[in-house]
Design an enzyme around this catalytic site. Structure first.
Site, mmCIF file in Angstrom:
data_model
loop_
_atom_site.group_PDB
_atom_site.id
_atom_site.type_symbol
_atom_site.label_atom_id
_atom_site.label_comp_id
_atom_site.label_asym_id
_atom_site.label_seq_id
_atom_site.Cartn_x
_atom_site.Cartn_y
_atom_site.Cartn_z
ATOM 1 C CG HIS A 1 34.043 51.341 35.639
ATOM 2 N ND1 HIS A 1 35.070 51.311 36.810
ATOM 3 C CD2 HIS A 1 33.639 50.068 35.483
ATOM 4 C CE1 HIS A 1 35.354 49.925 36.874
ATOM 5 N NE2 HIS A 1 34.391 49.257 36.068
ATOM 6 C CB THR B 1 37.842 42.348 38.170
ATOM 7 O OG1 THR B 1 37.456 43.594 38.536
ATOM 8 C CG2 THR B 1 38.935 42.432 37.210
ATOM 9 C CG HIS C 1 30.489 47.520 38.564
ATOM 10 N ND1 HIS C 1 30.741 46.271 38.476
ATOM 11 C CD2 HIS C 1 31.927 47.811 37.988
ATOM 12 C CE1 HIS C 1 32.009 45.775 38.039
ATOM 13 N NE2 HIS C 1 32.605 46.976 38.053
HETATM 14 P P1 AMP Z 1 35.427 45.749 36.792
HETATM 15 O O1 AMP Z 1 36.738 45.287 36.355
HETATM 16 O O2 AMP Z 1 34.542 46.530 35.759
HETATM 17 O O3 AMP Z 1 34.678 44.962 37.417
HETATM 18 O O4 AMP Z 1 35.587 46.963 37.979
HETATM 19 C C1 AMP Z 1 35.872 46.466 39.166
HETATM 20 C C2 AMP Z 1 36.393 47.842 40.000
HETATM 21 O O5 AMP Z 1 36.176 47.812 41.312
HETATM 22 C C3 AMP Z 1 37.723 47.927 39.513
HETATM 23 O O6 AMP Z 1 38.040 49.369 38.936
HETATM 24 C C4 AMP Z 1 38.357 48.065 41.095
HETATM 25 O O7 AMP Z 1 39.517 48.994 41.035
HETATM 26 C C5 AMP Z 1 37.118 48.351 41.947
HETATM 27 N N1 AMP Z 1 37.205 47.962 43.226
HETATM 28 C C6 AMP Z 1 37.578 46.818 43.724
HETATM 29 N N2 AMP Z 1 37.634 46.719 45.045
HETATM 30 C C7 AMP Z 1 37.114 47.803 45.449
HETATM 31 C C8 AMP Z 1 36.861 48.325 46.740
HETATM 32 N N3 AMP Z 1 36.984 47.672 47.869
HETATM 33 N N4 AMP Z 1 36.601 49.635 46.637
HETATM 34 C C9 AMP Z 1 36.409 50.407 45.716
HETATM 35 N N5 AMP Z 1 36.657 49.940 44.404
HETATM 36 C C10 AMP Z 1 36.981 48.467 44.307
#
Ligand code: AMP
Ligand code: ZN
Length: 111
Positions: free
Chosen positions: A101, A94, A99
């Site tokens: 996790h 998203t 990044h």
């Molecule tokens: P991905 O789906 O692998 O792109 O992960 C994006 C991650 O970013 C998700 O787990 C979201 O919960 C996290 N996320 C989105 N906005 C923020 C934010 N402002 N601070 C911390 N985490 C975020």
């Protein structure tokens, strides 16, 4: 990158809980945790994913993995953890800034 949440966090334009930062990357708490501990390691350099990675980016990724190993106790992950990269649409990526996790703090379901 103007519209990138993680770049905004890096620049201090968006708030976050930052647990670690150096010249290469930062570790923040995920705002929508999927386990008791859910962190995200974010390289400073903006690029969308592994398909856009340079050799320099790969070296930084190696440094990040090394650092996660040395910080694990401090991060509350001494019992283990799982690292996940969601790469692209099928994986449900998203945020288009590569990044990693870091998930743990409890027994995780087997993959
Ligand atoms: P991905 O789906 O692998 O792109 O992960 C994006 C991650 O970013 C998700 O787990 C979201 O919960 C996290 N996320 C989105 N906005 C923020 C934010 N402002 N601070 C911390 N985490 C975020
Ligand atoms: Zn970015």
């Amino acid at each position: 990158m103007e519209d990138c949440i993680f770049c905004k966090i890096k620049l201090g334009e968006l708030s976050s809980t930052k647990l670690y930062e150096d010249g290469d990357f930062m570790i923040i708490k995920d705002i929508n945790p999927v386990a008791k501990i859910h962190l995200i390691a974010i390289p400073n350099e903006h690029y969308s994913g592994l398909d856009m990675q340079t050799e320099e980016g790969a070296i930084v990724l190696g440094k990040i993995l090394h650092k996660i190993g040395t910080l694990s106790d401090e991060l509350g992950l001494s019992n283990g953890y799982r690292l996940v990269i969601n790469q692209g649409k099928d994986a449900g990526q998203t945020v288009q800034h590569l990044h990693i996790h870091i998930i743990g703090g409890e027994q995780l379901h087997n993959l």
